[in-house]
Write an enzyme that holds these catalytic residues in place. Structure first.
Site, PDB file in Angstrom:
ATOM      1  N   SER A 148     -97.568   6.144 -17.652  1.00  0.00           N
ATOM      2  CA  SER A 148     -98.856   6.315 -18.325  1.00  0.00           C
ATOM      3  C   SER A 148     -98.914   5.591 -19.668  1.00  0.00           C
ATOM      4  CB  SER A 148     -99.157   7.803 -18.519  1.00  0.00           C
ATOM      5  OG  SER A 148     -98.096   8.452 -19.201  1.00  0.00           O
ATOM      6  N   ASP A 389    -100.184  16.610 -27.735  1.00  0.00           N
ATOM      7  CA  ASP A 389     -99.493  15.537 -27.023  1.00  0.00           C
ATOM      8  C   ASP A 389     -99.040  14.499 -28.047  1.00  0.00           C
ATOM      9  OD1 ASP A 389     -98.716  13.309 -25.572  1.00  0.00           O
ATOM     10  OD2 ASP A 389    -100.360  13.435 -24.132  1.00  0.00           O
ATOM     11  N   HIS A 392     -98.406  10.264 -25.926  1.00  0.00           N
ATOM     12  CA  HIS A 392     -99.415   9.254 -25.632  1.00  0.00           C
ATOM     13  C   HIS A 392    -100.172   8.854 -26.901  1.00  0.00           C
ATOM     14  CE1 HIS A 392     -98.645  11.182 -21.686  1.00  0.00           C
ATOM     15  NE2 HIS A 392     -98.760   9.923 -21.266  1.00  0.00           N
TER      16      HIS A 392
END
Length: 418
Positions: A148, A389, A392
């Site tokens: 990702s 998070d 990311h």
């Protein structure tokens, strides 16, 4: 680096700090390098002619353990606040961004994280020119392969390019495990291929890849690599998925022969399988291969702020200093990657973005993102300890700089590559 002015600090009053951490990465704790004040360095600037860098030896390919030639290492520099040329695009101007990375749309109250420009000490990066890159990619395929993090870099590149392409002449198609952006007038494609371990694994399904017991086939790659054949520019990434635990289940040879491997051992074997495929399938005169170094995490604020117990949530500025190395970036993995590239019989360029990204504790998606396909609720956002998070990145943001550096290397190599 010069610390932010008092006028910049007003942003810090937007909302209170909250104790937070996201998850445990299965790596041993590493010693953290102390921050040092930036020493003044004389800078030599390249000149430009027909889109070329005339002292472009400064952008030559990865030199094993030394700075890039001509005294310029484009990965050695500082972040400079630039609210004139940054961001390179707007969230609302790029319809191809996913909810995971659109931090402004997801409620982030500040935008300062979008306004930092990477400035190498000994040279300047060429200004990103979408039309020039599209011309370089005419009739070609650029593919990002990985997890990702790599998908975010693909989204960044698509956003950097799409604004100069007329409506009706651009499109995105999904062909799992691939996402393909097409620039019709250039017969060019920007592609993303999901392969979090590069080699095959039980996490290769683009939708159902979150498994508790990961299994990696260390000597199997053909299922993926059959889709890579003939790609003109390949950009690989594989790191964070290996770091779930210090031990990983893996096979070599017969599929039923599952054993536990130290992650470092398994990573080395996987890269060997990848390297063997490259040497058998890549034509170095017509194809370019890059490998992205580790994308750092910022899970524990005590690493940059002694005595604190927080994470990347509520951070608004880069880490100040000339060096910083967090525990989320594994030096052993970095060494294994360097060794693998050194032993290759063909050239692979290392895009060593780890250190420059280490400074950017402010640029993660934090609580302004989604989890398992759904945006965080108000209650989840109020609990960053469990939901922030810090892996990311928001877009626009740090991955745009990675692509600016990739563009610089492609620009330098264009005469040989075209």
């Amino acid at each position: 680096m010069t610390p932010p002015s008092s006028s910049d600090r007003r942003i810090l009053s937007l909302f209170p700090f909250v104790l937070a951490s996201l998850l445990f990465i299965g790596t041993s704790r590493l010693a953290i390098e102390n921050s040092r004040a930036i020493n003044g360095r004389r800078r030599s600037y390249p000149t430009y002619s027909k889109g070329r860098i005339t002292n472009a030896r400064s952008l030559t390919n990865f030199s094993r353990d030394e700075p890039l030639f001509n005294g310029c290492d484009v990965f050695d520099g500082r972040w400079v606040l630039d609210d004139v040329s940054r961001p390179l695009y707007k969230e609302e101007s790029c319809p191809y961004l996913t909810k995971q990375v659109t931090c402004q749309r997801n409620g982030r109250p500040d935008s300062l994280y979008q306004k930092w420009r990477w400035e190498p000490y000994a040279c300047e990066l060429p200004r990103f020119d979408a039309l020039t890159l599209l011309e370089m990619l005419r009739g070609k395929r650029l593919m990002f392969v990985g997890d990702s993090i790599q998908r975010t870099q693909w989204e960044s590149m698509v956003c950097l390019l799409q604004s100069v392409i007329p409506d009706g002449k651009k499109s995105v198609h999904r062909n799992p495990p691939m996402k393909i952006f097409r620039a019709e007038d250039y017969d060019a494609s920007i592609e993303f291929y999901w392969a979090p371990f590069i080699v095959q694994s039980n996490s290769d399904n683009t939708r159902n890849h979150t498994v508790h017991k990961r299994l990696v086939k260390l000597d199997s790659i053909s299922k993926h690599s059959d889709r890579w054949k003939g790609v003109d520019v390949m950009v690989f990434d594989s790191y964070v998925w290996w770091m779930y635990k210090p031990i990983i289940n893996a096979t070599t040879g017969r599929l039923h022969n599952v054993q536990e491997y130290n992650v470092t051992t398994a990573y080395r074997l996987a890269l060997k399988t990848w390297a063997n495929w490259l040497e058998s399938n890549i034509n170095p005169t017509t194809q370019k291969v890059f490998f992205m170094s580790m994308s750092p995490t910022h899970l524990w604020s005590w690493e940059w702020k002694t005595g604190s117990d927080e994470n990347c949530f509520n951070e608004f500025y880069p880490i100040w200093g000339s060096s910083y190395w967090g525990t989320g970036s594994n030096r052993d993995i970095m060494g294994i990657l360097r060794d693998a590239l050194k032993e290759l019989k063909i050239n692979v360029t290392l895009l060593n973005i780890t250190q420059l990204s280490e400074f950017r504790k402010d640029a993660h998606t934090s609580v302004y993102t989604e989890r398992r396909g759904k945006l965080l609720t108000k209650e989840q956002k109020s609990d960053p300890k469990n939901y922030a998070d810090c892996i990311h990145w928001c877009l626009p943001g740090v991955p745009d700089t990675w692509n600016e550096i990739l563009y610089a290397f492609l620009l330098y190599d264009y005469p040989q590559f075209s």
